[in-house]
Design a protein around this motif. Structure first.
Motif, PDB file in Angstrom:
ATOM      1  N   ILE A 218       0.751  -0.883   0.454  1.00  0.00           N
ATOM      2  CA  ILE A 218      -0.056   0.471  -0.283  1.00  0.00           C
ATOM      3  C   ILE A 218       1.047   1.336  -0.252  1.00  0.00           C
ATOM      4  O   ILE A 218       0.848   2.312  -0.485  1.00  0.00           O
ATOM      5  CB  ILE A 218      -1.232  -0.044   1.114  1.00  0.00           C
ATOM      6  N   ALA A 219       1.612   1.321   0.706  1.00  0.00           N
ATOM      7  CA  ALA A 219       2.735   2.513   1.097  1.00  0.00           C
ATOM      8  C   ALA A 219       3.088   3.243  -0.194  1.00  0.00           C
ATOM      9  O   ALA A 219       3.082   4.174  -1.284  1.00  0.00           O
ATOM     10  CB  ALA A 219       3.931   2.027   2.218  1.00  0.00           C
TER      11      ALA A 219
ATOM     12  N   VAL B 221       7.990   5.665   4.184  1.00  0.00           N
ATOM     13  CA  VAL B 221      10.151   6.867   4.191  1.00  0.00           C
ATOM     14  C   VAL B 221      10.570   5.795   3.074  1.00  0.00           C
ATOM     15  O   VAL B 221      10.649   6.409   2.370  1.00  0.00           O
ATOM     16  CB  VAL B 221      10.440   6.696   5.913  1.00  0.00           C
ATOM     17  N   GLU B 222      10.593   4.735   3.262  1.00  0.00           N
ATOM     18  CA  GLU B 222      11.711   3.773   2.082  1.00  0.00           C
ATOM     19  C   GLU B 222      10.868   3.971   0.926  1.00  0.00           C
ATOM     20  O   GLU B 222      11.127   3.870  -0.401  1.00  0.00           O
ATOM     21  CB  GLU B 222      11.767   1.854   2.185  1.00  0.00           C
ATOM     22  N   ALA B 223       9.154   4.231   0.739  1.00  0.00           N
ATOM     23  CA  ALA B 223       8.816   4.681  -0.768  1.00  0.00           C
ATOM     24  C   ALA B 223       8.890   5.997  -1.236  1.00  0.00           C
ATOM     25  O   ALA B 223       8.591   6.595  -2.360  1.00  0.00           O
ATOM     26  CB  ALA B 223       7.112   4.569  -0.548  1.00  0.00           C
ATOM     27  N   GLY B 224       9.424   7.183  -0.655  1.00  0.00           N
ATOM     28  CA  GLY B 224       9.746   8.253  -0.786  1.00  0.00           C
ATOM     29  C   GLY B 224       8.768   9.193  -0.640  1.00  0.00           C
ATOM     30  O   GLY B 224       8.707  10.638  -0.943  1.00  0.00           O
ATOM     31  N   LEU B 225       7.966   8.964   0.347  1.00  0.00           N
ATOM     32  CA  LEU B 225       7.011  10.404   1.068  1.00  0.00           C
ATOM     33  C   LEU B 225       7.240  11.454   1.602  1.00  0.00           C
ATOM     34  O   LEU B 225       6.646  12.430   0.813  1.00  0.00           O
ATOM     35  CB  LEU B 225       5.923   9.182   1.973  1.00  0.00           C
TER      36      LEU B 225
ATOM     37  N   LEU C  54       6.442  14.864   0.654  1.00  0.00           N
ATOM     38  CA  LEU C  54       6.096  15.749   1.748  1.00  0.00           C
ATOM     39  C   LEU C  54       6.784  17.374   1.854  1.00  0.00           C
ATOM     40  O   LEU C  54       6.458  18.885   1.444  1.00  0.00           O
ATOM     41  CB  LEU C  54       6.263  15.923   2.903  1.00  0.00           C
ATOM     42  N   LEU C  55       8.345  17.185   1.322  1.00  0.00           N
ATOM     43  CA  LEU C  55       8.959  18.522   1.567  1.00  0.00           C
ATOM     44  C   LEU C  55       9.010  19.222   0.466  1.00  0.00           C
ATOM     45  O   LEU C  55       9.355  20.587   0.439  1.00  0.00           O
ATOM     46  CB  LEU C  55      10.922  17.354   1.851  1.00  0.00           C
ATOM     47  N   GLU C  56       8.786  18.910  -0.208  1.00  0.00           N
ATOM     48  CA  GLU C  56       8.260  19.303  -1.990  1.00  0.00           C
ATOM     49  C   GLU C  56       7.187  20.242  -1.476  1.00  0.00           C
ATOM     50  O   GLU C  56       7.391  21.553  -2.633  1.00  0.00           O
ATOM     51  CB  GLU C  56       8.118  17.644  -3.315  1.00  0.00           C
TER      52      GLU C  56
END
Length: 606
Positions: free
Chosen positions: A223-224, A261-265, A269-271
């Motif tokens: 899902i992530a 976190v590992e999937a690059g979320l 968010l920072l963007e």
């Protein structure tokens, strides 16, 4: 007129009419519903035709799809849902879910979904007839088909399950136990190009993700990865918002936090933060808040937090640091909360203090002293409190002026700020005699503590005030501090604290009282007597439930108190020897030894 005619005809001919004449009547009803759904539905209800529909819902009939369509249309009205249930339409509709005709399945799914919408009776009837199980099986078998007809059917079935289980924990649990979650996740991955189906999946996830049992199942899927992939494609605010609504409850699970976190979320968010930070558009402000809040939530997991800290060198950690001096209150808040979350182990705390984070937090607090933002004050104080836990950080933070910075908030009337302020000072003075003495002689601080010790509406503030009063005495061991506390009326609170339901607080109080008795007994004598300390100690020693350390420290205190004439008289009048002689055979050796010593002291004095 045509409608009334059709309704009459339907009632008369439903049992033995030809398909053609039925077809005409049903077309007429559909047309009328398209023109004025509510009015037509009322007429249908009054005519008694709903009961007729039950007999028309057979897999063999060529009219079945139209009848199901009519039911779906009338059930769009809230007042028609119970009548549909009462007319016995649910069992035949659920039976139709077993047929192969796609149009019949589509209209049946719509009808059941609409009847279930916000209707307790509708859901119960579908549950009773076993409808959910058949729909979940359909989702499984259709899942990999990407032709338009199958995707339309999948969308309707997802919608039906959503209406069936919305805000109903029991039915949500039922779907989870049927294994719907892996199927929905698979659906999302295969059909991510289909907006309507994707949207339905997201709403269904949002529905289920609140349940704890669902998070465990979600953690076993990808899902992530799917949500982050989908999130990266979104441009519209509403679509991002929908994904956020699923991410937030899922991110409460530590395993999923790490997967996200590992999937690059985090990068996404920072963007968002970077794009929206200077905007005053409503949508952007909402996105900034959601993204930064979610970032803080990801840092609540130990593994995900440590992965992003990267020994204090991580780019994410550095970016979050840059939020603290920002002009956005939302980013200041998220930045301070993030630091508080990074400060959850000694290694991280020591690294951050050595790299100047304390000054950044003090500067932030400075910006919020006058009419400040309470949530920012609370978050910055939380971060400082956590940073002050490692022993090596205390002296560094004290010499950086943290105590003075925190004391500026003594005037605050906000319990959450008061609570964190007290906790931060208590952490700072732990084993720091000089700082404890300096603060303990600060009359304004001590008077405020005594005031807060009576904050009965705010148990947390009351407890922390008591603990800080005790800590000032225990760590300073200073006569001046004790005199300040006596003059400010603090003694009675320490005596009350000795009766706390928390052993740790009882113990802290008894140790502080023993120091008072040893160092300034004459000064405190009257207050100790008025607070009925001797009676309380008798009660603690007589009570079998008192912890060994409570019994031990109560006896140490008794020995110190008999240096005062009035207190000694009280001790003699209360038959302490009897209670203490019993403790000589206590299973705890230290308690037993102290009982022997105390007995000797009392015997000598008497």
């Amino acid at each position: 007129d045509n409608l009334s005619e059709a309704l009459k005809k339907l009632k008369i001919t439903s049992t033995d009419s030809t398909a053609d004449s039925l077809e005409g009547c049903l077309d007429c009803l559909l047309q009328a519903l398209a023109q004025n759904n509510m009015e037509t539905s009322e007429k249908i209800q009054k005519s008694g035709v709903l009961q007729v529909f039950a007999s028309l819902l057979t897999p063999q009939s060529s009219c079945t799809a139209k009848v199901a369509n009519i039911i779906a249309e009338v059930a769009r009205n809230e007042f028609m849902r119970n009548p549909c249930v009462d007319a016995g339409l649910i069992p035949p509709l659920v039976q139709l879910l077993n047929c192969k005709d796609q149009e019949v399945l589509l209209q049946t799914g719509r009808a059941l979904g609409n009847i279930c919408y916000d209707s307790h009776e509708g859901r119960n009837a579908v549950d009773h007839a076993g409808g959910a199980h058949i729909v979940v099986d359909h989702l499984r078998s259709l899942c990999s088909k990407t032709d338009p007809a199958s995707e339309k059917l999948l969308t309707v079935f997802c919608g039906m399950l959503m209406n069936y289980s919305n805000e109903n924990d029991t039915l949500q649990s039922q779907l989870i136990n049927m294994g719907v979650i892996p199927t929905l996740v698979k659906l999302l991955g295969i059909h991510c190009q289909n907006a309507a189906l994707t949207e339905m999946c997201l709403v269904a996830f949002g529905n289920l993700a609140e349940l704890e049992s669902s998070k465990e199942q979600f953690a076993y899927t990808n899902i992530a990865e799917e949500l982050v992939k989908l999130f990266k494609k979104q441009i519209e605010h509403d679509k991002k918002e929908m994904i956020f609504e699923v991410l937030a409850p899922l991110a409460e699970n530590d395993v999923i936090k790490l997967q996200l976190v590992e999937a690059g979320l985090v990068e996404c968010l920072l963007e968002i933060v970077q794009k929206t930070v200077d905007s005053d558009k409503e949508d952007d402000i909402a996105e900034l808040k959601t993204a930064s809040d979610l970032m803080v939530l990801l840092l609540l997991g130990d593994e995900s937090m440590q992965k992003l800290f990267e020994g204090g060198k991580g780019s994410v950690f550095q970016r979050v640091l840059s939020w603290i001096p920002s002009n956005s209150h939302q980013l200041q808040l998220a930045g301070a909360l993030a630091i508080a979350n990074f400060a959850r182990n000694d290694g991280n705390c020591i690294h951050m203090v050595d790299n100047g984070i304390v000054q950044k937090l003090m500067d932030l607090l400075d910006r919020h002293v006058e009419d400040g933002n309470v949530t920012v004050q609370h978050a910055a104080l939380s971060a400082l409190r956590n940073l002050a836990i490692p022993v090596v950080n205390k002296a560094k933070m004290l010499s950086a002026g943290v105590a003075e910075a925190v004391l500026k908030f003594l005037r605050s009337e906000m319990p959450p700020v008061q609570f964190k302020l007290l906790g931060t000072l208590r952490m700072l003075i732990d084993a720091q005699a000089e700082a404890a003495e300096q603060l303990g002689k600060n009359v304004k601080l001590v008077e405020r503590l005594v005031e807060w010790c009576e904050a009965k509406d705010h148990a947390g503030v009351m407890g922390e005030s008591n603990r800080l009063l005790s800590a000032l005495i225990r760590h300073s061991k200073s006569k001046d501090v004790i005199r300040t506390i006596v003059q400010s009326g603090g003694i009675k609170h320490l005596v009350t604290m000795a009766t706390s339901e928390h052993v740790i607080m009882q113990n802290e109080a008894l140790v502080a009282l023993a120091l008072i008795a040893a160092l300034e007994l004459v000064t405190a004598e009257k207050d100790l007597e008025n607070a009925q300390l001797v009676q309380i100690l008798h009660r603690l020693l007589s009570d079998d439930r008192s912890a060994p350390e409570i019994k031990y420290n109560s006896m140490v205190l008794i020995c110190a108190l008999i240096g005062s004439e009035p207190l000694q008289k009280e001790v003699q009048s209360m038959a302490f020897l009897e209670v203490i002689s019993k403790l000589r055979s206590h299973e705890n050796k230290t308690v037993a030894q102290q009982a022997s010593l105390t007995e000797q002291r009392l015997a000598v004095e008497s």
